[in-house]
Scaffold this motif. Structure first.
Motif, PDB file in Angstrom:
ATOM      1  N   LYS A 149       0.810  -1.219   0.000  1.00  0.00           N
ATOM      2  CA  LYS A 149       0.000   0.000   0.000  1.00  0.00           C
ATOM      3  C   LYS A 149       0.842   1.267   0.000  1.00  0.00           C
ATOM      4  O   LYS A 149       0.466   2.268  -0.595  1.00  0.00           O
ATOM      5  CB  LYS A 149      -0.921  -0.014   1.216  1.00  0.00           C
ATOM      6  N   TYR A 150       1.996   1.258   0.682  1.00  0.00           N
ATOM      7  CA  TYR A 150       2.836   2.444   0.793  1.00  0.00           C
ATOM      8  C   TYR A 150       4.254   2.143   0.290  1.00  0.00           C
ATOM      9  O   TYR A 150       5.160   1.911   1.090  1.00  0.00           O
ATOM     10  CB  TYR A 150       2.884   2.940   2.234  1.00  0.00           C
ATOM     11  N   PRO A 151       4.452   2.151  -1.030  1.00  0.00           N
ATOM     12  CA  PRO A 151       5.788   1.836  -1.554  1.00  0.00           C
ATOM     13  C   PRO A 151       6.807   2.916  -1.174  1.00  0.00           C
ATOM     14  O   PRO A 151       6.459   4.080  -1.006  1.00  0.00           O
ATOM     15  CB  PRO A 151       5.583   1.803  -3.064  1.00  0.00           C
ATOM     16  N   VAL A 152       8.042   2.501  -1.023  1.00  0.00           N
ATOM     17  CA  VAL A 152       9.131   3.417  -0.702  1.00  0.00           C
ATOM     18  C   VAL A 152      10.036   3.499  -1.922  1.00  0.00           C
ATOM     19  O   VAL A 152      10.501   2.492  -2.430  1.00  0.00           O
ATOM     20  CB  VAL A 152       9.934   2.913   0.524  1.00  0.00           C
ATOM     21  N   ARG A 153      10.265   4.710  -2.396  1.00  0.00           N
ATOM     22  CA  ARG A 153      11.085   4.911  -3.584  1.00  0.00           C
ATOM     23  C   ARG A 153      12.273   5.796  -3.252  1.00  0.00           C
ATOM     24  O   ARG A 153      12.225   6.625  -2.346  1.00  0.00           O
ATOM     25  CB  ARG A 153      10.265   5.585  -4.684  1.00  0.00           C
ATOM     26  N   SER A 154      13.315   5.646  -4.028  1.00  0.00           N
ATOM     27  CA  SER A 154      14.488   6.510  -3.893  1.00  0.00           C
ATOM     28  C   SER A 154      14.141   7.913  -4.373  1.00  0.00           C
ATOM     29  O   SER A 154      13.189   8.107  -5.139  1.00  0.00           O
ATOM     30  CB  SER A 154      15.638   5.976  -4.735  1.00  0.00           C
ATOM     31  N   ASP A 155      14.934   8.875  -3.958  1.00  0.00           N
ATOM     32  CA  ASP A 155      14.765  10.235  -4.446  1.00  0.00           C
ATOM     33  C   ASP A 155      15.159  10.272  -5.917  1.00  0.00           C
ATOM     34  O   ASP A 155      16.246   9.861  -6.283  1.00  0.00           O
ATOM     35  CB  ASP A 155      15.647  11.197  -3.639  1.00  0.00           C
ATOM     36  N   MET A 156      14.281  10.714  -6.755  1.00  0.00           N
ATOM     37  CA  MET A 156      14.525  10.733  -8.194  1.00  0.00           C
ATOM     38  C   MET A 156      14.710  12.165  -8.688  1.00  0.00           C
ATOM     39  O   MET A 156      14.201  12.535  -9.742  1.00  0.00           O
ATOM     40  CB  MET A 156      13.348  10.077  -8.920  1.00  0.00           C
ATOM     41  N   ALA A 157      15.441  12.983  -7.945  1.00  0.00           N
ATOM     42  CA  ALA A 157      15.573  14.401  -8.271  1.00  0.00           C
ATOM     43  C   ALA A 157      16.140  14.621  -9.667  1.00  0.00           C
ATOM     44  O   ALA A 157      15.643  15.471 -10.418  1.00  0.00           O
ATOM     45  CB  ALA A 157      16.450  15.094  -7.225  1.00  0.00           C
ATOM     46  N   LEU A 158      17.162  13.865 -10.054  1.00  0.00           N
ATOM     47  CA  LEU A 158      17.744  14.055 -11.389  1.00  0.00           C
ATOM     48  C   LEU A 158      16.779  13.650 -12.486  1.00  0.00           C
ATOM     49  O   LEU A 158      16.696  14.305 -13.528  1.00  0.00           O
ATOM     50  CB  LEU A 158      19.058  13.270 -11.513  1.00  0.00           C
ATOM     51  N   TRP A 159      16.049  12.568 -12.284  1.00  0.00           N
ATOM     52  CA  TRP A 159      15.067  12.156 -13.285  1.00  0.00           C
ATOM     53  C   TRP A 159      13.972  13.202 -13.404  1.00  0.00           C
ATOM     54  O   TRP A 159      13.523  13.519 -14.505  1.00  0.00           O
ATOM     55  CB  TRP A 159      14.461  10.809 -12.902  1.00  0.00           C
ATOM     56  N   LYS A 160      13.515  13.724 -12.257  1.00  0.00           N
ATOM     57  CA  LYS A 160      12.466  14.749 -12.287  1.00  0.00           C
ATOM     58  C   LYS A 160      12.958  16.000 -13.000  1.00  0.00           C
ATOM     59  O   LYS A 160      12.234  16.593 -13.806  1.00  0.00           O
ATOM     60  CB  LYS A 160      12.011  15.078 -10.866  1.00  0.00           C
ATOM     61  N   GLU A 161      14.180  16.410 -12.723  1.00  0.00           N
ATOM     62  CA  GLU A 161      14.748  17.587 -13.387  1.00  0.00           C
ATOM     63  C   GLU A 161      14.826  17.370 -14.896  1.00  0.00           C
ATOM     64  O   GLU A 161      14.484  18.257 -15.682  1.00  0.00           O
ATOM     65  CB  GLU A 161      16.140  17.859 -12.816  1.00  0.00           C
ATOM     66  N   HIS A 162      15.266  16.200 -15.301  1.00  0.00           N
ATOM     67  CA  HIS A 162      15.345  15.854 -16.723  1.00  0.00           C
ATOM     68  C   HIS A 162      13.968  15.931 -17.381  1.00  0.00           C
ATOM     69  O   HIS A 162      13.796  16.530 -18.440  1.00  0.00           O
ATOM     70  CB  HIS A 162      15.929  14.442 -16.876  1.00  0.00           C
ATOM     71  N   ARG A 163      12.960  15.347 -16.739  1.00  0.00           N
ATOM     72  CA  ARG A 163      11.611  15.338 -17.309  1.00  0.00           C
ATOM     73  C   ARG A 163      10.996  16.741 -17.298  1.00  0.00           C
ATOM     74  O   ARG A 163      10.312  17.122 -18.239  1.00  0.00           O
ATOM     75  CB  ARG A 163      10.750  14.322 -16.574  1.00  0.00           C
ATOM     76  N   ASP A 164      11.246  17.519 -16.242  1.00  0.00           N
ATOM     77  CA  ASP A 164      10.753  18.892 -16.179  1.00  0.00           C
ATOM     78  C   ASP A 164      11.347  19.743 -17.298  1.00  0.00           C
ATOM     79  O   ASP A 164      10.641  20.519 -17.947  1.00  0.00           O
ATOM     80  CB  ASP A 164      11.082  19.532 -14.825  1.00  0.00           C
ATOM     81  N   ARG A 181      12.269  18.891 -20.166  1.00  0.00           N
ATOM     82  CA  ARG A 181      11.766  18.498 -21.479  1.00  0.00           C
ATOM     83  C   ARG A 181      10.238  18.519 -21.564  1.00  0.00           C
ATOM     84  O   ARG A 181       9.666  18.104 -22.559  1.00  0.00           O
ATOM     85  CB  ARG A 181      12.300  17.122 -21.838  1.00  0.00           C
ATOM     86  N   GLY A 182       9.595  18.968 -20.483  1.00  0.00           N
ATOM     87  CA  GLY A 182       8.137  19.038 -20.486  1.00  0.00           C
ATOM     88  C   GLY A 182       7.469  17.682 -20.503  1.00  0.00           C
ATOM     89  O   GLY A 182       6.354  17.534 -21.008  1.00  0.00           O
ATOM     90  N   LEU A 183       8.131  16.668 -19.944  1.00  0.00           N
ATOM     91  CA  LEU A 183       7.583  15.306 -19.936  1.00  0.00           C
ATOM     92  C   LEU A 183       6.883  15.033 -18.607  1.00  0.00           C
ATOM     93  O   LEU A 183       7.290  15.533 -17.569  1.00  0.00           O
ATOM     94  CB  LEU A 183       8.719  14.286 -20.129  1.00  0.00           C
ATOM     95  N   PRO A 184       5.839  14.219 -18.625  1.00  0.00           N
ATOM     96  CA  PRO A 184       5.160  13.888 -17.366  1.00  0.00           C
ATOM     97  C   PRO A 184       5.985  12.909 -16.540  1.00  0.00           C
ATOM     98  O   PRO A 184       6.866  12.228 -17.066  1.00  0.00           O
ATOM     99  CB  PRO A 184       3.863  13.231 -17.840  1.00  0.00           C
ATOM    100  N   TYR A 185       5.715  12.843 -15.247  1.00  0.00           N
ATOM    101  CA  TYR A 185       6.359  11.867 -14.384  1.00  0.00           C
ATOM    102  C   TYR A 185       5.721  10.505 -14.613  1.00  0.00           C
ATOM    103  O   TYR A 185       4.556  10.398 -14.988  1.00  0.00           O
ATOM    104  CB  TYR A 185       6.218  12.237 -12.911  1.00  0.00           C
ATOM    105  N   GLY A 186       6.479   9.456 -14.354  1.00  0.00           N
ATOM    106  CA  GLY A 186       5.982   8.101 -14.472  1.00  0.00           C
ATOM    107  C   GLY A 186       5.857   7.457 -13.104  1.00  0.00           C
ATOM    108  O   GLY A 186       5.948   8.134 -12.073  1.00  0.00           O
ATOM    109  N   PRO A 187       5.664   6.139 -13.074  1.00  0.00           N
ATOM    110  CA  PRO A 187       5.429   5.456 -11.793  1.00  0.00           C
ATOM    111  C   PRO A 187       6.608   5.536 -10.832  1.00  0.00           C
ATOM    112  O   PRO A 187       6.438   5.439  -9.625  1.00  0.00           O
ATOM    113  CB  PRO A 187       5.177   4.004 -12.184  1.00  0.00           C
ATOM    114  N   PHE A 188       7.824   5.740 -11.315  1.00  0.00           N
ATOM    115  CA  PHE A 188       8.983   5.805 -10.425  1.00  0.00           C
ATOM    116  C   PHE A 188       9.339   7.228 -10.022  1.00  0.00           C
ATOM    117  O   PHE A 188      10.080   7.431  -9.078  1.00  0.00           O
ATOM    118  CB  PHE A 188      10.200   5.139 -11.082  1.00  0.00           C
ATOM    119  N   THR A 189       8.852   8.222 -10.737  1.00  0.00           N
ATOM    120  CA  THR A 189       9.201   9.607 -10.420  1.00  0.00           C
ATOM    121  C   THR A 189       8.067  10.380  -9.774  1.00  0.00           C
ATOM    122  O   THR A 189       8.274  11.499  -9.314  1.00  0.00           O
ATOM    123  CB  THR A 189       9.664  10.367 -11.681  1.00  0.00           C
ATOM    124  N   GLU A 190       6.886   9.850  -9.776  1.00  0.00           N
ATOM    125  CA  GLU A 190       5.712  10.552  -9.245  1.00  0.00           C
ATOM    126  C   GLU A 190       5.824  10.777  -7.755  1.00  0.00           C
ATOM    127  O   GLU A 190       6.249  10.010  -6.986  1.00  0.00           O
ATOM    128  CB  GLU A 190       4.438   9.809  -9.565  1.00  0.00           C
TER     129      GLU A 190
END
Length: 100
Positions: free
Chosen positions: A74-89, A91-100
């Motif tokens: 119910k409550y998954p724990v994910r690593s901080d994806m700051a670089l992926w988020k910056e990359h997607r931001d 390029r105007g791309l939406p976040y996916g299941p690992f970056t949301e």
């Protein structure tokens, strides 16, 4: 029927030296998405890769990825994806299941 469970040590994949070779000698450091395609052809939809103290389990099959995500609980724990988020931001791309 007996079910055989595999651990990370049983998965095919590359070790440290092979990883360094592909990233630096073959030039895939900035093209890791292409290296993933090569690895999927070589090892199948599930493989491991090691670089330094880190071992990654790579999943390149939508059905297997769905199975992994559904088993997180119910409550998954994910690593901080700051670089992926910056990359997607950038390029105007939406976040996916690992970056949301």
């Amino acid at each position: 029927m007996q079910r055989c469970l595999l651990g990370p040590e049983d998965l095919p994949g590359s070790g440290l030296l092979a990883g360094l070779y592909w990233l630096f000698v073959r030039g895939y450091l900035l093209h890791t998405h292409r290296l993933q395609l090569i690895s999927k052809r070589a090892y199948g939809p599930l493989w491991k890769s090691s670089l330094g103290p880190y071992t990654n389990i790579n999943v390149a099959c939508p059905e297997l990825l769905e199975q992994v995500l559904r088993q997180e609980g119910k409550y998954p724990v994910r690593s901080d994806m700051a670089l992926w988020k910056e990359h997607r931001d950038a390029r105007g791309l939406p976040y996916g299941p690992f970056t949301e």
